[in-house]
Design an enzyme around this catalytic site. Structure first.
Site, PDB file in Angstrom:
ATOM      1  N   GLU A 167       0.595 -11.515 -16.337  1.00 14.49           N
ATOM      2  CA  GLU A 167       0.289 -10.458 -15.389  1.00 14.49           C
ATOM      3  C   GLU A 167      -0.372  -9.251 -16.017  1.00 14.49           C
ATOM      4  OE1 GLU A 167       4.946  -9.143 -14.782  1.00 14.49           O
ATOM      5  OE2 GLU A 167       3.580  -8.801 -13.151  1.00 14.49           O
TER       6      GLU A 167
ATOM      7  N   ASN B 149       0.913   0.325   6.621  1.00 10.85           N
ATOM      8  CA  ASN B 149       1.288  -0.729   5.670  1.00 10.85           C
ATOM      9  C   ASN B 149       1.865  -1.886   6.464  1.00 10.85           C
ATOM     10  OD1 ASN B 149       0.655   0.975   3.623  1.00 10.85           O
ATOM     11  ND2 ASN B 149       2.755   1.327   2.944  1.00 10.85           N
ATOM     12  N   GLY B 150       1.676  -3.100   5.960  1.00  5.46           N
ATOM     13  CA  GLY B 150       2.198  -4.265   6.674  1.00  5.46           C
ATOM     14  C   GLY B 150       1.050  -5.105   7.184  1.00  5.46           C
TER      15      GLY B 150
ATOM     16  N   LYS C 121       5.159 -12.158 -18.022  1.00  3.88           N
ATOM     17  CA  LYS C 121       4.700 -10.834 -18.482  1.00  3.88           C
ATOM     18  C   LYS C 121       3.302 -10.940 -19.083  1.00  3.88           C
ATOM     19  CE  LYS C 121       6.793  -8.546 -16.930  1.00  3.88           C
ATOM     20  NZ  LYS C 121       7.969  -8.818 -16.177  1.00  3.88           N
TER      21      LYS C 121
ATOM     22  N   CYS D  99       0.865  -1.167   0.000  1.00  2.00           N
ATOM     23  CA  CYS D  99       0.000   0.000   0.000  1.00  2.00           C
ATOM     24  C   CYS D  99       0.912   1.230   0.000  1.00  2.00           C
ATOM     25  CB  CYS D  99      -0.872  -0.001   1.235  1.00  2.00           C
ATOM     26  SG  CYS D  99      -1.699  -1.574   1.521  1.00  2.00           S
TER      27      CYS D  99
ATOM     28  N   LYS E 239       2.878  -3.211  -7.007  1.00  2.12           N
ATOM     29  CA  LYS E 239       4.335  -3.167  -7.091  1.00  2.12           C
ATOM     30  C   LYS E 239       4.873  -3.323  -5.683  1.00  2.12           C
ATOM     31  CE  LYS E 239       7.713  -1.919 -10.048  1.00  2.12           C
ATOM     32  NZ  LYS E 239       7.921  -2.851 -11.164  1.00  2.12           N
TER      33      LYS E 239
ATOM     34  N   GLU F 147      10.107 -15.766 -18.147  1.00  7.42           N
ATOM     35  CA  GLU F 147       9.820 -14.348 -17.932  1.00  7.42           C
ATOM     36  C   GLU F 147       8.786 -13.847 -18.951  1.00  7.42           C
ATOM     37  OE1 GLU F 147       9.956 -12.161 -15.860  1.00  7.42           O
ATOM     38  OE2 GLU F 147       9.988 -10.219 -16.854  1.00  7.42           O
TER      39      GLU F 147
ATOM     40  N   TRP G 107      -3.940  -1.892  -0.922  1.00  2.00           N
ATOM     41  CA  TRP G 107      -3.996  -3.193  -1.597  1.00  2.00           C
ATOM     42  C   TRP G 107      -4.449  -4.160  -0.515  1.00  2.00           C
ATOM     43  CZ3 TRP G 107      -1.848  -8.075  -1.240  1.00  2.00           C
ATOM     44  CH2 TRP G 107      -1.891  -8.871  -2.400  1.00  2.00           C
TER      45      TRP G 107
ATOM     46  N   HIS H  86       7.004 -34.610 -23.324  1.00  5.47           N
ATOM     47  CA  HIS H  86       6.784 -35.496 -22.175  1.00  5.47           C
ATOM     48  C   HIS H  86       5.421 -35.250 -21.535  1.00  5.47           C
ATOM     49  CE1 HIS H  86      10.830 -37.064 -22.451  1.00  5.47           C
ATOM     50  NE2 HIS H  86      11.288 -35.839 -22.512  1.00  5.47           N
TER      51      HIS H  86
ATOM     52  N   ARG I 174       1.503   1.281  -5.935  1.00  7.72           N
ATOM     53  CA  ARG I 174       1.710   0.453  -4.744  1.00  7.72           C
ATOM     54  C   ARG I 174       0.465  -0.331  -4.354  1.00  7.72           C
ATOM     55  NH1 ARG I 174       6.341  -0.156  -1.811  1.00  7.72           N
ATOM     56  NH2 ARG I 174       7.835   1.376  -2.440  1.00  7.72           N
TER      57      ARG I 174
HETATM   58  C1  F6R Z   1       6.801  -9.127 -12.527  1.00  8.80           C
HETATM   59  C2  F6R Z   1       7.017  -8.454 -11.288  1.00  8.80           C
HETATM   60  C3  F6R Z   1       7.112  -9.265 -10.033  1.00  8.80           C
HETATM   61  C4  F6R Z   1       8.371  -8.837  -9.298  1.00  8.80           C
HETATM   62  C5  F6R Z   1       8.460  -9.543  -7.939  1.00  8.80           C
HETATM   63  C6  F6R Z   1       9.733  -9.161  -7.198  1.00  8.80           C
HETATM   64  O1  F6R Z   1       6.758  -8.254 -13.599  1.00  8.80           O
HETATM   65  O2  F6R Z   1       7.147  -7.267 -11.285  1.00  8.80           O
HETATM   66  O3  F6R Z   1       7.124 -10.630 -10.287  1.00  8.80           O
HETATM   67  O4  F6R Z   1       9.467  -9.142 -10.102  1.00  8.80           O
HETATM   68  O5  F6R Z   1       7.357  -9.212  -7.163  1.00  8.80           O
HETATM   69  O6  F6R Z   1       9.796  -7.788  -6.979  1.00  8.80           O
HETATM   70  P1  F6R Z   1      11.147  -7.083  -6.582  1.00  8.80           P
HETATM   71  O7  F6R Z   1      12.060  -7.187  -7.755  1.00  8.80           O
HETATM   72  O8  F6R Z   1      10.769  -5.672  -6.272  1.00  8.80           O
HETATM   73  O9  F6R Z   1      11.687  -7.814  -5.398  1.00  8.80           O
END
Ligand code: F6R
Length: 603
Positions: free
Chosen positions: A485, A100-101, A482, A2, A598, A478, A74, A501, A27
């Site tokens: 998400e 937050n937390g 992408k 958050c 994020k 990766e 969040w 397999h 956030r």
């Molecule tokens: C994917 C993404 C997440 C972060 C993960 C780790 O696009 O953004 O999977 O990579 O939450 O986040 P950080 O790098 O901030 O530890």
């Protein structure tokens, strides 16, 4: 996850708070709220949805109050709703808290408060805090700070919080344990936030709180017993503008050449054909003593670590692997003093990665950080490592930080290789390749129009496979991440050879496969994977820097060739674009995908 903003000073607080929240919306974005103190009373406004919804709820009826706190949420405890949005207040409406937390003993505390006759109005863990602070004040605590201290003695869990007392609007009390809190120093005003993004419009002078710290802020400054000196942050408000792009993801994808340039600046040593990573604080003898490298991270940082492990094994010929940081501490890991552990995190705040670092340090492991955000918890906890200098990454999906991580691992692998058996000729080739990498990424980005056309063709798929071998395998992971998400299209990544397999059974005309095909010794194997898929009627999108037979795939996206070790970075770029354009074609909220936030600071 958050976002928190607080202000105490001489200007009306509401506008400053709302603008600050807008900067932090990445956030968390399911609800938002603020409380401003004026004439010994609080005016609290909360809204479900985005910060714009809060702005609309505030309307023109702005409080003239000059002290306030705000939050964008969040949800963890309790559904997103107005009553669960922060700030939360005590029964008398005197104390307001943004937090937050997660408070782990919240249920117990809620039950106790309820038994004492307190009517709880939300489903949140946070709500216990204003009640506990108010009780401490009623019980004779001499100051708000003391009352907060007393309240925090009964809670277990993590917090970054700001407390406002309507009767003392000249101050705010802030505290941190596991969730970031940073103070912004103004001229006759003070700011607080969970992230510098909310502060840089007003000041670049900041103080990061460490765990266990509590401070009181007034317009004149701040007081706290263990606070470090102010530092100047190397970013400004323009870093958080869209700069002509439709969204931050697009901006960040196209910023990659510049981000990589910054990552590499001063770190290539052409004379000795090696890399300079002074922040590791490891001399050549110590570098030689490393017997293994283990990367730890979550999500995209983990996939970057998997590519890093491949690079270390290839160039330094020492065993290397990558682990999910979220699993690490719970599986009672064997910590080896001769292993270099590398904690990888864009935000530097991911709680699972931070906890893995702490577990390692408790067991005597040597851990360095590869982190983007300076001053973040993981960077500080590690005390040594490499900063990515990718610039602020605002979009929830990681792109430029991911490429910067992988580039930093190429540097690490080169450095470890050159204190071992990697020849100077091989080292020079890599140094030159890395020097040319930003331009090559720029060229890879030129595939955008083609990728967009491919995305339009396949965005309606219910699911996609992402396949690759060795250098292409983590790239595929990766890429799938992408797509999932930001476009919400299901995607599954497989080591290409594993397809036969089992999962080959899923191939049909409705299941496109994205096959990552580097120009390496496995080219013919990858070509036969494509043929096997085609033979079963599955559409194939090939992402490659190799010459592949005409008509082999339904779509071919080409990237430039550089050094084979750097292929994962270049081959990853079209996969970012593919996810991006699928998400656009499907009308998704690109920067703020549903359910995500994020920087994941809760378990
Ligand atoms: C994917 C993404 C997440 C972060 C993960 C780790 O696009 O953004 O999977 O990579 O939450 O986040 P950080 O790098 O901030 O530890």
């Amino acid at each position: 996850m958050c976002g928190i903003v607080g202000y105490v000073g001489n200007r009306p607080a509401t506008k400053i708070l709302v603008e600050g929240l807008a900067r932090l919306e990445y956030r968390g974005y399911d609800s938002a709220g603020l409380a401003v103190a004026h004439r010994k009373a609080l005016r609290t406004t909360r809204a479900v949805g985005r910060v714009d919804d809060l702005r609309a709820a505030v309307g023109d009826d702005e409080s003239p109050g000059r002290t306030g706190i705000a939050h964008t949420r969040w949800a963890t405890h309790g559904e997103p709703s107005e009553r669960n949005a922060h700030p939360h207040t005590d029964a008398a409406g005197r104390i307001a808290v943004v937090h937050n937390g997660i408070l782990e003993n919240a249920d117990e505390l809620r039950a106790k408060l309820a038994a004492e006759g307190v009517a709880l109005r939300s489903d949140t863990d946070t709500e216990v805090l204003p009640h506990l602070v108010a009780r401490a004040l009623d019980g004779g605590s001499p100051s708000l700070e003391e009352a907060v201290r007393e309240a925090l003695r009964s809670v277990e869990g993590t917090y970054g919080l700001v407390v406002l007392d309507a009767r003392h609007p000249e101050e705010l009390v802030v505290a941190r344990n596991g969730s970031p809190i940073v103070l912004g120093l103004g001229d006759g005003e003070m700011f607080v936030a969970s992230d510098v993004a909310a502060l840089v419009r007003h000041t670049r002078q900041v103080v990061f709180l460490a765990d266990g710290e509590i401070a009181t802020l007034t317009a004149a400054g701040y007081e706290g017993s263990r606070l470090g000196p102010p530092t100047t942050v190397d970013m400004d408000d323009a870093d958080f503008d869209l700069d002509g792009h439709p969204d931050f993801l697009s901006k960040e994808i196209y910023e990659q050449p510049a981000a990589l340039q910054r990552m590499l600046a001063g770190r290539l040593d052409a004379r000795f054909a090696t890399a300079r990573l002074d922040g590791l604080h490891l001399d050549p003898r110590e570098l030689r003593g490393i017997r293994r490298v283990t990367f730890l991270g979550c999500g995209s940082a983990l996939y970057a670590g998997q590519i890093g492990a491949g690079l270390v094994e290839e160039l330094a010929r020492i065993p290397a692997d990558a682990e999910q940081a979220s699993e690490f501490r719970y599986r009672n890991p064997l910590v080896d003093p001769e292993t270099l552990y590398v904690a990888v995190s864009q935000s530097g705040e991911t709680i699972d990665t931070l906890a893995a670092v702490e577990e390692l340090q408790r067991k005597g492991g040597r851990v360095v950080g590869v982190v983007n955000v300076i001053g973040s918890a993981i960077a500080r906890q590690c005390g040594a490592g490499t900063f990515l200098h990718a610039g602020p990454e605002v979009s929830v999906a990681s792109t430029k930080a991911f490429s910067s991580m992988v580039t930093s691992f190429a540097l690490l692998a080169l450095l470890l290789g050159r204190v071992r058996d990697l020849s100077s000729a091989h080292g020079s080739r890599l140094v030159e390749g890395l020097r040319r990498l930003p331009d090559a990424v720029e060229t890879a980005l030129e595939s955008a129009d083609e990728v967009e056309a491919v995305a339009r063709r396949y965005a309606d798929a219910r699911s996609m496979f992402y396949l690759g071998r060795v250098r292409g395998a983590a790239v595929a992971r990766e890429g799938a991440q992408k797509l999932k998400e930001i476009s919400y299209v299901h995607a599954e990544a497989y080591a290409a050879a594993e397809l036969k397999h089992g999962p080959l059974a899923l191939i049909d005309a409705a299941m496109p496969s994205v096959v990552v095909i580097p120009d390496d010794e496995l080219l013919s194997k990858n070509i036969s994977t494509v043929e096997q898929i085609k033979a079963r009627g599955g559409p194939v999108i090939a992402v490659t820097n190799a010459e592949i037979p005409d008509g082999l795939a339904d779509a071919v996206i080409r990237v430039p060739r550089l050094e084979p070790e750097l292929d994962p970075i270049l081959l990853g770029v079209p996969l970012q674009l593919l996810a991006y354009h699928c998400a656009r074609a499907l009308g998704r909220d690109i920067d703020k995908p549903r359910n995500l936030a994020k920087s994941v600071t809760v378990e």
